[in-house]
Motif scaffolding. Structure first.
Motif, PDB file in Angstrom:
ATOM      1  N   ARG A 182      -7.331   5.175  -0.189  1.00 27.76           N
ATOM      2  CA  ARG A 182      -7.398   4.924  -2.272  1.00 27.76           C
ATOM      3  C   ARG A 182      -7.908   7.042  -2.551  1.00 27.76           C
ATOM      4  O   ARG A 182      -6.915   7.623  -3.181  1.00 27.76           O
ATOM      5  CB  ARG A 182      -7.977   3.719  -2.551  1.00 27.76           C
ATOM      6  CG  ARG A 182      -7.548   4.271  -3.914  1.00 27.76           C
ATOM      7  CD  ARG A 182      -7.884   2.913  -4.629  1.00 27.76           C
ATOM      8  NE  ARG A 182      -7.822   2.065  -4.074  1.00 27.76           N
ATOM      9  CZ  ARG A 182      -5.910   0.858  -4.670  1.00 27.76           C
ATOM     10  NH1 ARG A 182      -5.832   1.849  -4.979  1.00 27.76           N
ATOM     11  NH2 ARG A 182      -6.002   0.382  -3.474  1.00 27.76           N
ATOM     12  N   GLU A 228      -5.487   9.416  -4.331  1.00 27.03           N
ATOM     13  CA  GLU A 228      -6.417   9.565  -5.965  1.00 27.03           C
ATOM     14  C   GLU A 228      -6.837  10.642  -6.040  1.00 27.03           C
ATOM     15  O   GLU A 228      -6.597  11.436  -6.881  1.00 27.03           O
ATOM     16  CB  GLU A 228      -6.881   8.348  -5.934  1.00 27.03           C
ATOM     17  CG  GLU A 228      -7.234   8.292  -7.407  1.00 27.03           C
ATOM     18  CD  GLU A 228      -7.484   7.529  -8.171  1.00 27.03           C
ATOM     19  OE1 GLU A 228      -8.176   6.176  -7.305  1.00 27.03           O
ATOM     20  OE2 GLU A 228      -8.557   7.139  -9.219  1.00 27.03           O
ATOM     21  N   ARG A 244      -4.836   0.794 -10.188  1.00 24.69           N
ATOM     22  CA  ARG A 244      -5.936   0.745  -9.645  1.00 24.69           C
ATOM     23  C   ARG A 244      -7.360   1.682  -8.719  1.00 24.69           C
ATOM     24  O   ARG A 244      -8.137   2.323  -8.127  1.00 24.69           O
ATOM     25  CB  ARG A 244      -6.396  -0.221  -8.135  1.00 24.69           C
ATOM     26  CG  ARG A 244      -5.689  -1.887  -8.115  1.00 24.69           C
ATOM     27  CD  ARG A 244      -5.209  -2.275  -6.919  1.00 24.69           C
ATOM     28  NE  ARG A 244      -4.486  -3.601  -7.248  1.00 24.69           N
ATOM     29  CZ  ARG A 244      -2.866  -3.699  -7.428  1.00 24.69           C
ATOM     30  NH1 ARG A 244      -2.373  -2.738  -6.689  1.00 24.69           N
ATOM     31  NH2 ARG A 244      -2.847  -5.283  -7.089  1.00 24.69           N
ATOM     32  N   SER A 245      -7.069   2.493 -10.132  1.00 21.38           N
ATOM     33  CA  SER A 245      -8.261   3.810 -10.024  1.00 21.38           C
ATOM     34  C   SER A 245      -9.563   3.387 -10.963  1.00 21.38           C
ATOM     35  O   SER A 245      -9.054   3.393 -12.391  1.00 21.38           O
ATOM     36  CB  SER A 245      -7.462   4.542 -10.389  1.00 21.38           C
ATOM     37  OG  SER A 245      -8.317   5.948 -11.219  1.00 21.38           O
ATOM     38  N   HIS A 246     -10.637   3.241 -10.680  1.00 14.54           N
ATOM     39  CA  HIS A 246     -11.523   3.239 -11.143  1.00 14.54           C
ATOM     40  C   HIS A 246     -11.762   4.299 -12.663  1.00 14.54           C
ATOM     41  O   HIS A 246     -11.513   4.108 -14.203  1.00 14.54           O
ATOM     42  CB  HIS A 246     -12.821   4.096 -10.571  1.00 14.54           C
ATOM     43  CG  HIS A 246     -13.197   3.098  -9.419  1.00 14.54           C
ATOM     44  ND1 HIS A 246     -13.675   1.649  -9.689  1.00 14.54           N
ATOM     45  CD2 HIS A 246     -13.660   3.500  -8.336  1.00 14.54           C
ATOM     46  CE1 HIS A 246     -14.376   1.386  -8.224  1.00 14.54           C
ATOM     47  NE2 HIS A 246     -14.244   2.261  -7.639  1.00 14.54           N
ATOM     48  N   ASP A 295     -11.989  -5.058  -2.488  1.00 17.35           N
ATOM     49  CA  ASP A 295     -11.072  -3.628  -2.657  1.00 17.35           C
ATOM     50  C   ASP A 295     -10.678  -3.698  -4.393  1.00 17.35           C
ATOM     51  O   ASP A 295     -10.598  -4.916  -4.706  1.00 17.35           O
ATOM     52  CB  ASP A 295     -10.134  -3.595  -2.230  1.00 17.35           C
ATOM     53  CG  ASP A 295     -10.829  -3.032  -0.938  1.00 17.35           C
ATOM     54  OD1 ASP A 295     -12.073  -2.526  -0.476  1.00 17.35           O
ATOM     55  OD2 ASP A 295     -10.341  -3.589   0.601  1.00 17.35           O
ATOM     56  N   HIS A 296     -10.301  -2.746  -4.018  1.00 16.60           N
ATOM     57  CA  HIS A 296      -9.955  -3.006  -6.049  1.00 16.60           C
ATOM     58  C   HIS A 296      -9.020  -3.712  -6.822  1.00 16.60           C
ATOM     59  O   HIS A 296      -7.658  -3.949  -5.722  1.00 16.60           O
ATOM     60  CB  HIS A 296      -9.362  -1.293  -6.676  1.00 16.60           C
ATOM     61  CG  HIS A 296     -10.469  -0.173  -6.417  1.00 16.60           C
ATOM     62  ND1 HIS A 296     -10.290   0.594  -6.627  1.00 16.60           N
ATOM     63  CD2 HIS A 296     -11.056  -0.142  -5.329  1.00 16.60           C
ATOM     64  CE1 HIS A 296     -10.973   1.255  -5.949  1.00 16.60           C
ATOM     65  NE2 HIS A 296     -12.272   0.934  -6.057  1.00 16.60           N
TER      66      HIS A 296
END
Lengths: 462, 393
Positions: A200, A204, B108-110, B312-313
C-alpha cells in the motif's frame, strides 16, 4: 520585500544547507550556475567506516544473544558483580544510531555541495523508514539512507525505488519480512498470510500517490508480488546473514495483475523478477512522474508550487525516464524557482544544519538529537511512513518556535566569540533587513546578538 | 441483538428532536471539550469487541476477546481488558462508546483519513484549518471571552490549526532567557508577524503550564507510550483546569497502526489511553464535571486478522466519550453485523454513524453552538448529517 528574492540566498538557503562564513562570496555573480554546477561529479560517500546494514543486523543479533545469555546466569553473588551487570553498555542499536547520526551531522556541517545533501534529506523523507518502529529499524535507519538513498539522488528513480524496497530497513519497517503468500508452501505450512503494508505504501507514498489511480485489488496484487521479499537470518553470519533475500517458498504462486498489467509466475528464484518488473513499471508510470514533480516543487519552492513549475518537472521526469539529475536540473533552470518569495520555514533539520554552518561549530550529536526532538522533528523518527510534513503551517507551531528560540540561544552562547553583525554581513549580506541589523546591533552580548541572527526571518525562512 | 441497538439509536434521535436545542447547558456549567486523535487507525473491533455477534469469534481468531477476559459493557459489547478506568467511568455513567463509526472518508490512506477527520471537510481536499479551530471562531462570546484553544504537542495538530488563536504546549525542558525572547518578539513584530504570533503563544503557554505545575517539565521518553500519554494528559488538564485557561483542547496520540503483533502493542496503547483519561479526571478535579473528552481515529481496521497477527487498514471503528458532563453508561451503535454480506467492501466493519454527527451533537449540547454554524462553517456541507443528541447529561 518586492521583486525577486536575493539570488544568493536562493542558492544557499532554498537549494542549500545555509552559508558558512565565506560561502556568499564563493557563490559569485551567477547564483544559478553555482547551484547547477553541484550536479557534476559523484555523490560523496559518507560513513565509510560504519557497518553496512547486514553487518549492523548481525551485530545486533550477536548482542541480543549475549544479553539473553547474561540474563540467564545466576544472580550476582557479590557487589562487584552486581555493579558489572548494571553498568552494561548501551544497546547496540543506540550505538549504531548515534554513530550514524554523527556521520550525517558531520556531513551537513561541512558539505561543499549543499544541494546534494538537501536531495538526500528530501528523498530520505520521501522513502521514510522510522526508528519509532523499534530496535531493528533504529539499528538500520542510518545505513538505509547511506545505502538506498544517497547513491541514487542523481541517478535513476527506478534504481532508488528498487534499492529502497529491497532494503532490510524498509522490509522490516513496513512488515514485509512477516508477509507470506497465503497459498505458498511456507504460508500453508505455517498458516501465515499476507500483510499489505509495504504494498500500500509503495503505491500511495513511494510511487503513484494516493490519487494515482490504483485500487484495493492493486494493493493486494503488489502485496502478493512482494511475498518472499525478506532478509536472510543474521545467525547465518557473513556474507548473507542480514542481507536482502528472496525466499521462493514464501512467494505466492500464480500470475498477478497490477494496474491492468499481468506479471506472469516465475519459478524458484526467478519469482523475484515479478517484483522487479512491477517496480520498473511503477517507476515510469505517469502518476509517479506527477507525484514526484509536485513533491519536489513543494519541498524546494513553495507550499503551493506554481503549476507551470510542476509541469516542467513532470515533463523532465517523463522524458528522461526518471533520471533524477535531469529532473533536478529542470528545477534549477526554472525561473519560478528563483522568483518565488523565500517564505518556507526551514525544517528543524535544515535549521540545525544552518546553525552548524553559520556558527562554524562541530556537531554535538547528543545535544542535537535532543534539540531536533524539542523542535518537533526527532532524528530519523517520523511518526508515520509518509514522513515529515513539508509545509510551513506544519512547522510554524508555538511550542516548536519556543524550542527554536532555546536552541538559537544555546548556539549563540556556544559561538559567543564571533561578532554577530560581522557574521550577519558575511552570511546574509544585503539580504539582512534593517530590522534584523538593528536588533543585532542593539543586543546586550555577542551571544544574544547571534541568537537574534539565528532567529531572524532571513535565517528561519528559505 | 442488533435490533435492540437500532431501537436505541432511534429512541435517542427522537429524544433529540423533541428536546429544546438548549436543554443541556445551563448558566452553571463552564464547559470543556477535549478531542484526542488516535493516529494510525485504532482497531475498534479489538478495543470494543462485539462479542455478541455470532461471526465475531471466528473472524478474530486468536485475537478474539471473550466474556471471560474482557470487561463487560452491555452484554453485546465488551471492553478490552487494558481499559479498567474507562470501564469504571462507564459503570459510573460518565463514559460511553460509539461503535461502527467513521468520518466521511472511504479510502484507506492514513494521511487522507486524518485530513478528513481533522479538517471536518466532507471529502479529501484543501485541509488548511481544523474543525476545532473553526469551532473556536463560532463560540458564543459569553462562552469564549477571548480564550484561545489549546494544542498539545510540539506541532499543532490539523484539527486545531486555523485563524483562531491557539496556545501550544508540550512537556519540555530548556528555557531561553526572557530578555532574548522579548527582543526576538520585538524583531518579529514588524519583520515577520506570523513567526511572532507562534513564538509568543509558545512562550506564554510554557509559562502558564510551568507556573501551574511542578514536575511536568521532565522530558517524555520515546518508546514509552504509556508515560508520554499520561504526561501529556496531565499538562493539558492543568491548563484546562485554570479559571482563565483554555476551554477547548486537541491532543494526538500516535502509533495505532497495528499491522503486526497487534495483541501486545494494542494492550500497551489502550492502557496508555486509559491512564490518560483517568489522569484528566484526577487533574481536572472539580472541572471534570464540566468536561467531555472525545476520542476518535481516522478509520478502523480489517475485521479479519491478517497473516501477521495484526490487521490492515479498514473503515468503521469506535469513538469514546468520557467526562463528568457525559451521559454515559451505554454503547451507541446501529450495529451493521459482521456476516460477509454485511461488511463494507467485503472486508471492513461497515460504518453506520458519521463521526461528524457525534461531534455536532457535542458541539450543540455541550458548547451551545448553533445548527447553522455547525452545518456551514464547522463541518461544511454537513446539512444532511443530523447531530447525535442526548450525549450530555
Amino acid at each position: 520585500m518586492s521583486g525577486n528574492p536575493d539570488p544568493t540566498l536562493v542558492a544557499l538557503h532554498r537549494f542549500g544547507l545555509g552559508a558558512r562564513p565565506g560561502d556568499r562570496a564563493r557563490v559569485g555573480a551567477d547564483a544559478r550556475g553555482f547551484v547547477i554546477a553541484q550536479l557534476n561529479g559523484q555523490v560523496p560517500i559518507i560513513g565509510a567506516q560504519l557497518p553496512a546494514s547486514d553487518e549492523a543486523t548481525r551485530q545486533r543479533h550477536a548482542a541480543e544473544a549475549t544479553r539473553k545469555e547474561a540474563s540467564q546466569r545466576p544472580a550476582p553473588s557479590t557487589m562487584a558483580e552486581a555493579g558489572a551487570v548494571k553498568d552494561e553498555e548501551p544497546h547496540i542499536e543506540m550505538t549504531l544510531f548515534r554513530a550514524e547520526a554523527a556521520a550525517r551531522f558531520q556531513q551537513l556541517a561541512s558539505a561543499e555541495r549543499g544541494l546534494i545533501e538537501r536531495l538526500v534529506l528530501f528523498w530520505s523523507n520521501h522513502f521514510t523508514v522510522s526508528a519509532a518502529k523499534g530496535a531493528a529499524v533504529r539499528a538500520l535507519v542510518g545505513a538505509f539512507e547511506r545505502e538506498a538513498i544517497r547513491p541514487h539522488v542523481l541517478g535513476r528513480f527506478q534504481d532508488m525505488l528498487m534499492a529502497v524496497e529491497q532494503h532490510p530497513a524498509m522490509l522490516i519497517y513496513l512488515d514485509n519480512t512477516q508477509s507470506f503468500g497465503p497459498n505458498s508452501r511456507a504460508g500453508l505450512n505455517r498458516e501465515r498470510g499476507l500483510n499489505e503494508n509495504l504494498a500500500r505504501e509503495t503505491l500511495e507514498l513511494h510511487t503513484l500517490g494516493v490519487d494515482g489511480g490504483y485500487g484495493q485489488a492493486d494493493v493486494g496484487a503488489l502485496a502478493r508480488i512482494y511475498t518472499g521479499w525478506g532478509i536472510t537470518g543474521p545467525q547465518q553470519g557473513p556474507p548473507d546473514g542480514g542481507r536482502f533475500n528472496f525466499a521462493p517458498p514464501r512467494h505466492e504462486p500464480g500470475p498477478q495483475t497490477l494496474l491492468g498489467r499481468t506479471y506472469p509466475e516465475r519459478q524458484g528464484k526467478a519469482g523475484l523478477e515479478q517484483g522487479g518488473a512491477a517496480l520498473a513499471d511503477l517507476a515510469r508510470h505517469p502518476s509517479t512522474a506527477r507525484f514526484i514533480a509536485r513533491k519536489l516543487a513543494r519541498h524546494f519552492v513553495a507550499d503551493e508550487p506554481p503549476a507551470t513549475l510542476v509541469a516542467k518537472l513532470e515533463a523532465a521526469f517523463t522524458a528522461s525516464d526518471g533520471d533524477l539529475s535531469t529532473v533536478t536540473r529542470a528545477l534549477l533552470e526554472a525561473p519560478e524557482a528563483w522568483s518565488a518569495p523565500l517564505a518556507k520555514l526551514r525544517t528543524p533539520m535544515d535549521f540545525m544544519a544552518a546553525l552548524m554552518r553559520a556558527a562554524g561549530r562541530a556537531p554535538e550529536g547528543p545535544a542535537m538529537i535532543i534539540g531536533l526532538r524539542l523542535m518537533g522533528q526527532p532524528l530519523w523518527q517520523a511518526p508515520g511512513p509518509n514522513g515529515w510534513p513539508d509545509t510551513t503551517a506544519a512547522w510554524l507551531a508555538p511550542e516548536a518556535m519556543a524550542a527554536r528560540l532555546d536552541i538559537a540561544a544555546q548556539w549563540g552562547r556556544r559561538a559567543g566569540d564571533v561578532d554577530p553583525l560581522d557574521l550577519a554581513n558575511d552570511i546574509l549580506g544585503p539580504a539582512a533587513s534593517r530590522d534584523t541589523r538593528e536588533a543585532i546591533a542593539g543586543a546586550e552580548s555577542r551571544a544574544q546578538g547571534l541568537a537574534l541572527l539565528f532567529m531572524s526571518p532571513e535565517f528561519q525562512r528559505r | 441483538m442488533s435490533i435492540t441497538r437500532r431501537t436505541f439509536l432511534r429512541a435517542s434521535a427522537a429524544f433529540g428532536a423533541l428536546a429544546p436545542a438548549t436543554h443541556a447547558f445551563g448558566a452553571a456549567r463552564d464547559s470543556r471539550l477535549v478531542t484526542i486523535v488516535l493516529r494510525g487507525a485504532l482497531d475498534g473491533m479489538a478495543a470494543v469487541a462485539p462479542i455478541g455477534d455470532p461471526a465475531y469469534a471466528g473472524l478474530r481468531g486468536d485475537l478474539a476477546l471473550t466474556r471471560a477476559n474482557a470487561l463487560p459493557l452491555d452484554g453485546f459489547f465488551a471492553l478490552h481488558p487494558a481499559m479498567p478506568q474507562f470501564a469504571r467511568l462507564y459503570q459510573a455513567r460518565q463514559a460511553l462508546v460509539v461503535h461502527a463509526a467513521a468520518s466521511p472518508y472511504r479510502g484507506r490512506s492514513h494521511f487522507e483519513g486524518q485530513d478528513v477527520l481533522e479538517s471536518g471537510q466532507s471529502s479529501v481536499g484543501r485541509a488548511d484549518s481544523g474543525w476545532m479551530n473553526r469551532m473556536l471562531q463560532a463560540l458564543p462570546s459569553s462562552r469564549n471571552a477571548g480564550r484561545e484553544g489549546l494544542a498539545v504537542g510540539a506541532l499543532t495538530p490539523l484539527i486545531m490549526r486555523g485563524p483562531a488563536p491557539v496556545l501550544g504546549w508540550a512537556p519540555q525542558s530548556l528555557k531561553a532567557e526572557d530578555d532574548l525572547a522579548q527582543r526576538v518578539l520585538s524583531l518579529y513584530r514588524h519583520a515577520d508577524p506570523a513567526l511572532g504570533a507562534a513564538l509568543a503563544q509558545g512562550l506564554d503557554t510554557n509559562h502558564m503550564a510551568l507556573n501551574a505545575s511542578k514536575g511536568v517539565e521532565a522530558n517524555q521518553g520515546a518508546g514509552q507510550p504509556h508515560a508520554a500519554m499520561v504526561k501529556t494528559a496531565e499538562g493539558a488538564a492543568r491548563l484546562l483546569a485554570q479559571d482563565n485557561g483554555p476551554r477547548i483542547a486537541a491532543l494526538a496520540f500516535d502509533g495505532w497502526d497495528t499491522h503486526v503483533n497487534e495483541s501486545a502493542r494494542l494492550a500497551q496503547l489502550l492502557a496508555g489511553l486509559d491512564a490518560a483519561l483517568a489522569t484528566f479526571e484526577q487533574t481536572l478535579g472539580a472541572r471534570w464535571a464540566d468536561t467531555a473528552i472525545l476520542v476518535v481515529t481516522e478509520f478502523g481496521r480489517t475485521v479479519q486478522i491478517n497473516g501477521t497477527g495484526g490487521s490492515d487498514h479498514g473503515t468503521g471503528s469506535v469513538a469514546f466519550l468520557a467526562g463528568g458532563a457525559v451521559k454515559g453508561g451505554r454503547v451507541v451503535a446501529d450495529w451493521p453485523g459482521l456476516a460477509q454480506a454485511q461488511l463494507f467492501e467485503g472486508r471492513d466493519l461497515k460504518p453506520t454513524l458519521d463521526l461528524r454527527a457525534l461531534a455536532k451533537g457535542l458541539a450543540a449540547d455541550h458548547l451551545g453552538l448553533s445548527a447553522k454554524a455547525l452545518d456551514d462553517a464547522i463541518f461544511p456541507g454537513s446539512q444532511t448529517v443530523r447531530p447525535l443528541t442526548g450525549l450530555i447529561a
